[in-house]
Design a protein around this motif. Structure first.
Motif, mmCIF file in Angstrom:
data_model
loop_
_atom_site.group_PDB
_atom_site.id
_atom_site.type_symbol
_atom_site.label_atom_id
_atom_site.label_comp_id
_atom_site.label_asym_id
_atom_site.label_seq_id
_atom_site.Cartn_x
_atom_site.Cartn_y
_atom_site.Cartn_z
ATOM 1 N N LEU A 192 -58.464 -13.570 -51.891
ATOM 2 C CA LEU A 192 -58.194 -13.854 -50.487
ATOM 3 C C LEU A 192 -58.105 -15.362 -50.293
ATOM 4 O O LEU A 192 -58.803 -16.121 -50.979
ATOM 5 C CB LEU A 192 -59.276 -13.259 -49.599
ATOM 6 C CG LEU A 192 -59.253 -11.728 -49.537
ATOM 7 C CD1 LEU A 192 -60.464 -11.208 -48.772
ATOM 8 C CD2 LEU A 192 -57.956 -11.221 -48.909
ATOM 9 N N LEU A 193 -57.276 -15.759 -49.355
ATOM 10 C CA LEU A 193 -56.985 -17.175 -49.126
ATOM 11 C C LEU A 193 -58.251 -18.042 -49.067
ATOM 12 O O LEU A 193 -58.346 -19.076 -49.722
ATOM 13 C CB LEU A 193 -56.195 -17.268 -47.809
ATOM 14 C CG LEU A 193 -55.490 -18.546 -47.452
ATOM 15 C CD1 LEU A 193 -54.656 -19.061 -48.616
ATOM 16 C CD2 LEU A 193 -54.598 -18.298 -46.253
ATOM 17 N N MET A 194 -59.241 -17.570 -48.252
ATOM 18 C CA MET A 194 -60.417 -18.414 -48.073
ATOM 19 C C MET A 194 -61.307 -18.489 -49.321
ATOM 20 O O MET A 194 -62.150 -19.362 -49.439
ATOM 21 C CB MET A 194 -61.234 -17.961 -46.852
ATOM 22 C CG MET A 194 -61.787 -16.569 -46.954
ATOM 23 S SD MET A 194 -62.724 -16.133 -45.480
ATOM 24 C CE MET A 194 -64.089 -17.250 -45.584
ATOM 25 N N ARG A 195 -61.081 -17.552 -50.263
ATOM 26 C CA ARG A 195 -61.874 -17.591 -51.504
ATOM 27 C C ARG A 195 -61.086 -18.142 -52.680
ATOM 28 O O ARG A 195 -61.623 -18.314 -53.774
ATOM 29 C CB ARG A 195 -62.326 -16.171 -51.871
ATOM 30 C CG ARG A 195 -63.307 -15.592 -50.897
ATOM 31 C CD ARG A 195 -64.037 -14.410 -51.523
ATOM 32 N NE ARG A 195 -64.687 -13.670 -50.488
ATOM 33 C CZ ARG A 195 -64.529 -12.368 -50.243
ATOM 34 N NH1 ARG A 195 -63.735 -11.652 -51.005
ATOM 35 N NH2 ARG A 195 -65.160 -11.791 -49.256
ATOM 36 N N TRP A 230 -54.734 -21.276 -57.537
ATOM 37 C CA TRP A 230 -53.484 -21.694 -56.882
ATOM 38 C C TRP A 230 -52.580 -22.416 -57.895
ATOM 39 O O TRP A 230 -51.409 -22.063 -58.087
ATOM 40 C CB TRP A 230 -53.803 -22.602 -55.688
ATOM 41 C CG TRP A 230 -52.581 -23.173 -55.042
ATOM 42 C CD1 TRP A 230 -51.980 -24.364 -55.368
ATOM 43 C CD2 TRP A 230 -51.789 -22.583 -54.006
ATOM 44 N NE1 TRP A 230 -50.860 -24.539 -54.577
ATOM 45 C CE2 TRP A 230 -50.721 -23.473 -53.743
ATOM 46 C CE3 TRP A 230 -51.882 -21.393 -53.285
ATOM 47 C CZ2 TRP A 230 -49.746 -23.215 -52.780
ATOM 48 C CZ3 TRP A 230 -50.905 -21.138 -52.321
ATOM 49 C CH2 TRP A 230 -49.849 -22.023 -52.070
ATOM 50 N N ASP A 231 -53.152 -23.431 -58.563
ATOM 51 C CA ASP A 231 -52.364 -24.262 -59.472
ATOM 52 C C ASP A 231 -51.785 -23.446 -60.635
ATOM 53 O O ASP A 231 -50.619 -23.628 -61.003
ATOM 54 C CB ASP A 231 -53.223 -25.408 -60.042
ATOM 55 C CG ASP A 231 -53.499 -26.480 -58.992
ATOM 56 O OD1 ASP A 231 -52.806 -26.494 -57.951
ATOM 57 O OD2 ASP A 231 -54.415 -27.298 -59.211
ATOM 58 N N ALA A 232 -52.603 -22.568 -61.200
ATOM 59 C CA ALA A 232 -52.145 -21.807 -62.374
ATOM 60 C C ALA A 232 -50.923 -20.963 -62.019
ATOM 61 O O ALA A 232 -49.937 -20.916 -62.768
ATOM 62 C CB ALA A 232 -53.271 -20.906 -62.888
ATOM 63 N N PRO A 234 -51.405 -9.710 -48.615
ATOM 64 C CA PRO A 234 -52.777 -10.230 -48.563
ATOM 65 C C PRO A 234 -53.381 -10.316 -49.956
ATOM 66 O O PRO A 234 -53.195 -9.405 -50.772
ATOM 67 C CB PRO A 234 -53.524 -9.174 -47.732
ATOM 68 C CG PRO A 234 -52.489 -8.312 -47.112
ATOM 69 C CD PRO A 234 -51.233 -8.446 -47.891
ATOM 70 N N GLY A 235 -54.096 -11.387 -50.219
ATOM 71 C CA GLY A 235 -54.754 -11.555 -51.524
ATOM 72 C C GLY A 235 -53.881 -12.224 -52.566
ATOM 73 O O GLY A 235 -54.298 -12.401 -53.700
ATOM 74 N N TYR A 237 -49.318 -16.387 -55.383
ATOM 75 C CA TYR A 237 -48.199 -15.655 -55.997
ATOM 76 C C TYR A 237 -47.018 -15.542 -55.026
ATOM 77 O O TYR A 237 -45.863 -15.746 -55.392
ATOM 78 C CB TYR A 237 -48.727 -14.274 -56.397
ATOM 79 C CG TYR A 237 -47.771 -13.396 -57.160
ATOM 80 C CD1 TYR A 237 -47.543 -13.599 -58.522
ATOM 81 C CD2 TYR A 237 -47.129 -12.331 -56.542
ATOM 82 C CE1 TYR A 237 -46.691 -12.772 -59.233
ATOM 83 C CE2 TYR A 237 -46.275 -11.495 -57.244
ATOM 84 C CZ TYR A 237 -46.068 -11.713 -58.589
ATOM 85 O OH TYR A 237 -45.218 -10.887 -59.289
ATOM 86 N N VAL A 238 -47.340 -15.233 -53.764
ATOM 87 C CA VAL A 238 -46.289 -15.083 -52.742
ATOM 88 C C VAL A 238 -45.587 -16.428 -52.523
ATOM 89 O O VAL A 238 -44.353 -16.493 -52.449
ATOM 90 C CB VAL A 238 -46.892 -14.559 -51.422
ATOM 91 C CG1 VAL A 238 -45.890 -14.684 -50.281
ATOM 92 C CG2 VAL A 238 -47.343 -13.104 -51.581
ATOM 93 N N ALA A 239 -46.368 -17.508 -52.431
ATOM 94 C CA ALA A 239 -45.758 -18.831 -52.237
ATOM 95 C C ALA A 239 -44.852 -19.176 -53.417
ATOM 96 O O ALA A 239 -43.751 -19.705 -53.234
ATOM 97 C CB ALA A 239 -46.859 -19.885 -52.072
#
Ligand code: NAD
Length: 247
Positions: free
Chosen positions: A98-101, A107-109, A150-151, A155-157
């Motif tokens: 989840l975004l906040m976790r 993110w970078d990987a 969600p979650g 990956y979505v970005a």
């Protein structure tokens, strides 16, 4: 859809969707560089299967997120076969949270492999394809890059970025007869989706009008079309291969 004499690079081709794309392009007559990051043995199995059926292939190690490794991979292909006609940017990973976790490393990987990797591999083949005045590039995106999920913010970005990159590369390279398209798979049965719980799988199934999960062959056939002469008037497109999940 004959591809005799064509040279293809398929990234992340040691298993899953990439493996099937490599096998299918080879069946159609292309010489295939089977890129892998980790398992040389798995990549060699794909090469052996191609050679057994009379095709030509070799395994080439490169982390797609590493520009030096990518440049070395393309150099090896050019030294061996003298040209590169087809690039399939398939390598991808997930690090769901989840975004906040979500950790910065997660993110970078995902951005590095799934988005920067597509940029680096595309850049590395562009000079040669421009010289040839011929090239076919297909990027493996995802329907979540269109719909969100969600979650999977990372990956979505990355996958939404791949769709944008596809359009820009298509516009920049069209004058040299290089097409750049994307496929956006839905839920495809591979090691990546095998990690999901039975509850999640059933919930997904409910959303698929064609009422089945996809398999790697479903993607490989569409990729083969996009790199064939039959698709020479298509560029910058993202084709959903998802059983009708996102319309
Ligand atoms: P997979 O995990 O089975 O295969 C991914 C491959 O990419 C593996 O061979 C892995 O070693 C390779 N790879 C990972 N990081 C790499 C790196 N840095 N450099 C080179 N290779 C690397 O997954 P898959 O389901 O076959 O996924 C293939 C592509 O399809 C991915 O881009 C994925 O995001 C996309 N996709 C899959 C699904 C699905 O439902 N399976 C849905 C939408 C999109």
């Amino acid at each position: 859809m004959k591809m005799e004499g064509k040279v293809a690079i398929v990234t992340g081709a040691s298993r899953g969707i990439g493996r099937e794309i490599a096998l299918h392009l080879a069946r159609l007559g292309a010489k295939v560089a089977v890129n892998y990051a980790g398992s040389e043995a798995k990549a060699n199995e794909v090469v052996a299967q191609i050679v057994e059926h009379g095709g030509e292939a070799f395994a080439v190690q490169a982390d797609v997120a590493n520009s030096e490794a990518v440049d070395r991979m393309v150099k090896e292909v050019l030294e061996r076969w003298g040209r590169v006609d087809i690039l399939v940017n398939n390598a991808g990973i997930t690090r769901d949270n989840l975004l906040m976790r979500m950790k910065e490393e997660e993110w970078d990987a995902v951005i590095n492999t799934n988005l920067k990797g597509v940029f680096l591999c595309t850049k590395a083949v562009t000079r040669q394809m421009m010289k040839q005045r011929y090239g076919r590039i297909v990027n493996v995106a995802s329907i979540v890059g269109v719909s969100g999920n969600p979650g999977q913010a990372n990956y979505v970005a990355a996958k939404a970025g791949v769709i944008g990159l596809t359009k820009t590369a298509a516009k920049e390279l069209a004058s040299r007869n290089i097409t750049v398209n994307a496929v956006a798979p839905g839920f495809i049965t591979t090691d990546m989706t095998d990690q999901l719980s039975e509850d999640v799988r059933q919930a997904m199934l409910q959303q698929i009008p064609l009422a089945r999960f996809g398999n790697p062959e479903d993607i490989a056939h569409v990729v083969a079309f996009l790199v064939s002469d039959g698709a020479s008037y298509m560029t910058g497109q993202t084709i959903h291969v998802d059983g009708g999940m996102v319309m």
